[in-house]
Write a protein that holds these residues in place. Structure first.
Motif, PDB file in Angstrom:
ATOM      1  N   LYS A   1       0.836  -1.193   0.000  1.00 28.68           N
ATOM      2  CA  LYS A   1       0.000   0.000   0.000  1.00 28.68           C
ATOM      3  C   LYS A   1       0.875   1.250   0.000  1.00 28.68           C
ATOM      4  N   CYS A   2       1.953   1.226   0.753  1.00 30.22           N
ATOM      5  CA  CYS A   2       2.897   2.343   0.788  1.00 30.22           C
ATOM      6  C   CYS A   2       3.543   2.533  -0.587  1.00 30.22           C
ATOM      7  N   PHE A   3       3.921   1.441  -1.250  1.00 32.04           N
ATOM      8  CA  PHE A   3       4.500   1.526  -2.595  1.00 32.04           C
ATOM      9  C   PHE A   3       3.503   2.155  -3.562  1.00 32.04           C
ATOM     10  N   LYS A   4       2.242   1.760  -3.440  1.00 25.93           N
ATOM     11  CA  LYS A   4       1.218   2.296  -4.329  1.00 25.93           C
ATOM     12  C   LYS A   4       1.042   3.792  -4.102  1.00 25.93           C
ATOM     13  N   ASN A   5       1.046   4.223  -2.845  1.00 31.22           N
ATOM     14  CA  ASN A   5       0.926   5.648  -2.541  1.00 31.22           C
ATOM     15  C   ASN A   5       2.115   6.425  -3.100  1.00 31.22           C
ATOM     16  N   ASP A   6       3.322   5.873  -2.971  1.00 34.61           N
ATOM     17  CA  ASP A   6       4.520   6.502  -3.542  1.00 34.61           C
ATOM     18  C   ASP A   6       4.364   6.660  -5.052  1.00 34.61           C
ATOM     19  N   TYR A   7       3.909   5.605  -5.694  1.00 32.34           N
ATOM     20  CA  TYR A   7       3.742   5.608  -7.143  1.00 32.34           C
ATOM     21  C   TYR A   7       2.734   6.680  -7.565  1.00 32.34           C
ATOM     22  N   MET A   8       1.616   6.763  -6.841  1.00 28.23           N
ATOM     23  CA  MET A   8       0.586   7.732  -7.197  1.00 28.23           C
ATOM     24  C   MET A   8       1.091   9.172  -7.007  1.00 28.23           C
ATOM     25  N   GLU A   9       1.863   9.415  -5.967  1.00 33.99           N
ATOM     26  CA  GLU A   9       2.427  10.754  -5.751  1.00 33.99           C
ATOM     27  C   GLU A   9       3.403  11.124  -6.863  1.00 33.99           C
ATOM     28  N   LYS A  10       4.278  10.180  -7.232  1.00 36.05           N
ATOM     29  CA  LYS A  10       5.241  10.444  -8.303  1.00 36.05           C
ATOM     30  C   LYS A  10       4.518  10.665  -9.635  1.00 36.05           C
ATOM     31  N   ARG A  11       3.469   9.905  -9.860  1.00 39.97           N
ATOM     32  CA  ARG A  11       2.702  10.022 -11.089  1.00 39.97           C
ATOM     33  C   ARG A  11       2.023  11.390 -11.175  1.00 39.97           C
ATOM     34  N   THR A  12       1.448  11.843 -10.070  1.00 42.10           N
ATOM     35  CA  THR A  12       0.788  13.144 -10.038  1.00 42.10           C
ATOM     36  C   THR A  12       1.785  14.269 -10.288  1.00 42.10           C
ATOM     37  N   LYS A  13       2.952  14.199  -9.621  1.00 43.57           N
ATOM     38  CA  LYS A  13       3.976  15.224  -9.826  1.00 43.57           C
ATOM     39  C   LYS A  13       4.448  15.242 -11.279  1.00 43.57           C
ATOM     40  N   SER A  14       4.634  14.066 -11.858  1.00 48.05           N
ATOM     41  CA  SER A  14       5.093  13.975 -13.237  1.00 48.05           C
ATOM     42  C   SER A  14       4.045  14.547 -14.189  1.00 48.05           C
ATOM     43  N   ARG A  15       2.780  14.251 -13.943  1.00 39.06           N
ATOM     44  CA  ARG A  15       1.707  14.766 -14.789  1.00 39.06           C
ATOM     45  C   ARG A  15       1.639  16.295 -14.700  1.00 39.06           C
ATOM     46  N   GLU A  16       1.756  16.844 -13.487  1.00 36.63           N
ATOM     47  CA  GLU A  16       1.736  18.300 -13.320  1.00 36.63           C
ATOM     48  C   GLU A  16       2.919  18.947 -14.042  1.00 36.63           C
ATOM     49  N   HIS A  17       4.088  18.333 -13.932  1.00 37.59           N
ATOM     50  CA  HIS A  17       5.269  18.858 -14.609  1.00 37.59           C
ATOM     51  C   HIS A  17       5.073  18.820 -16.123  1.00 37.59           C
ATOM     52  N   GLY A  18       4.532  17.736 -16.640  1.00 39.92           N
ATOM     53  CA  GLY A  18       4.281  17.613 -18.080  1.00 39.92           C
ATOM     54  C   GLY A  18       3.289  18.648 -18.565  1.00 39.92           C
ATOM     55  N   ASN A  19       2.230  18.881 -17.798  1.00 41.13           N
ATOM     56  CA  ASN A  19       1.246  19.897 -18.189  1.00 41.13           C
ATOM     57  C   ASN A  19       1.865  21.286 -18.201  1.00 41.13           C
ATOM     58  N   ALA A  20       2.705  21.586 -17.220  1.00 39.00           N
ATOM     59  CA  ALA A  20       3.371  22.887 -17.175  1.00 39.00           C
ATOM     60  C   ALA A  20       4.309  23.051 -18.377  1.00 39.00           C
ATOM     61  N   MET A  21       5.027  21.993 -18.726  1.00 37.62           N
ATOM     62  CA  MET A  21       5.943  22.061 -19.871  1.00 37.62           C
ATOM     63  C   MET A  21       5.158  22.243 -21.170  1.00 37.62           C
ATOM     64  N   ARG A  22       4.044  21.528 -21.325  1.00 40.31           N
ATOM     65  CA  ARG A  22       3.230  21.668 -22.526  1.00 40.31           C
ATOM     66  C   ARG A  22       2.676  23.085 -22.646  1.00 40.31           C
ATOM     67  N   LYS A  23       2.217  23.610 -21.527  1.00 43.36           N
ATOM     68  CA  LYS A  23       1.668  24.961 -21.520  1.00 43.36           C
ATOM     69  C   LYS A  23       2.755  25.973 -21.895  1.00 43.36           C
ATOM     70  N   ARG A  24       3.946  25.768 -21.379  1.00 40.36           N
ATOM     71  CA  ARG A  24       5.049  26.673 -21.673  1.00 40.36           C
ATOM     72  C   ARG A  24       5.469  26.595 -23.141  1.00 40.36           C
ATOM     73  N   LEU A  25       5.436  25.392 -23.716  1.00 43.28           N
ATOM     74  CA  LEU A  25       5.832  25.232 -25.116  1.00 43.28           C
ATOM     75  C   LEU A  25       4.780  25.787 -26.073  1.00 43.28           C
ATOM     76  N   HIS A  26       3.511  25.627 -25.754  1.00 43.79           N
ATOM     77  CA  HIS A  26       2.445  26.084 -26.642  1.00 43.79           C
ATOM     78  C   HIS A  26       2.168  27.580 -26.505  1.00 43.79           C
ATOM     79  N   ASN A  27       2.481  28.155 -25.359  1.00 40.58           N
ATOM     80  CA  ASN A  27       2.268  29.578 -25.125  1.00 40.58           C
ATOM     81  C   ASN A  27       3.568  30.223 -24.667  1.00 40.58           C
ATOM     82  N   PRO A  28       4.512  30.411 -25.598  1.00 50.38           N
ATOM     83  CA  PRO A  28       5.797  30.997 -25.180  1.00 50.38           C
ATOM     84  C   PRO A  28       5.588  32.443 -24.730  1.00 50.38           C
TER      85      PRO A  28
END
Length: 79
Positions: free
Chosen positions: A46-73
């Motif tokens: 359960k702890c591993f799953k929580n770690d995975y979900m946190e890392k996944r959320t952070k990665s998704r937020e980072h990807g969205n920020a990068m996409r937004k930055r690339l599409h709207n310079p």
């Protein structure tokens, strides 16, 4: 089969559970066959799953920020 149990890959909470599970397997060899250490293993997973979900959320937020930055310079100001 477990993930890699190296301490640098997991949070401190998960590392504590990993060590408790290893100690349980080491000290309770016969009882382990009857499921004595299963509760620790479930908590660890359960702890591993929580770690995975946190890392996944952070990665998704980072990807969205990068996409937004690339599409709207930012517009460069001319001086």
């Amino acid at each position: 089969m477990h993930l890699d149990l190296s301490p640098h890959l997991h949070t401190e909470e998960c590392n504590i559970l990993i060590n408790l599970l290893k100690e349980c397997h080491k000290n309770m060899i016969i009882m382990n066959f009857f499921g004595y250490c299963n509760d620790l293993e479930w908590k660890m997973r359960k702890c591993f799953k929580n770690d995975y979900m946190e890392k996944r959320t952070k990665s998704r937020e980072h990807g969205n920020a990068m996409r937004k930055r690339l599409h709207n310079p930012p517009e460069e100001s001319e001086t």
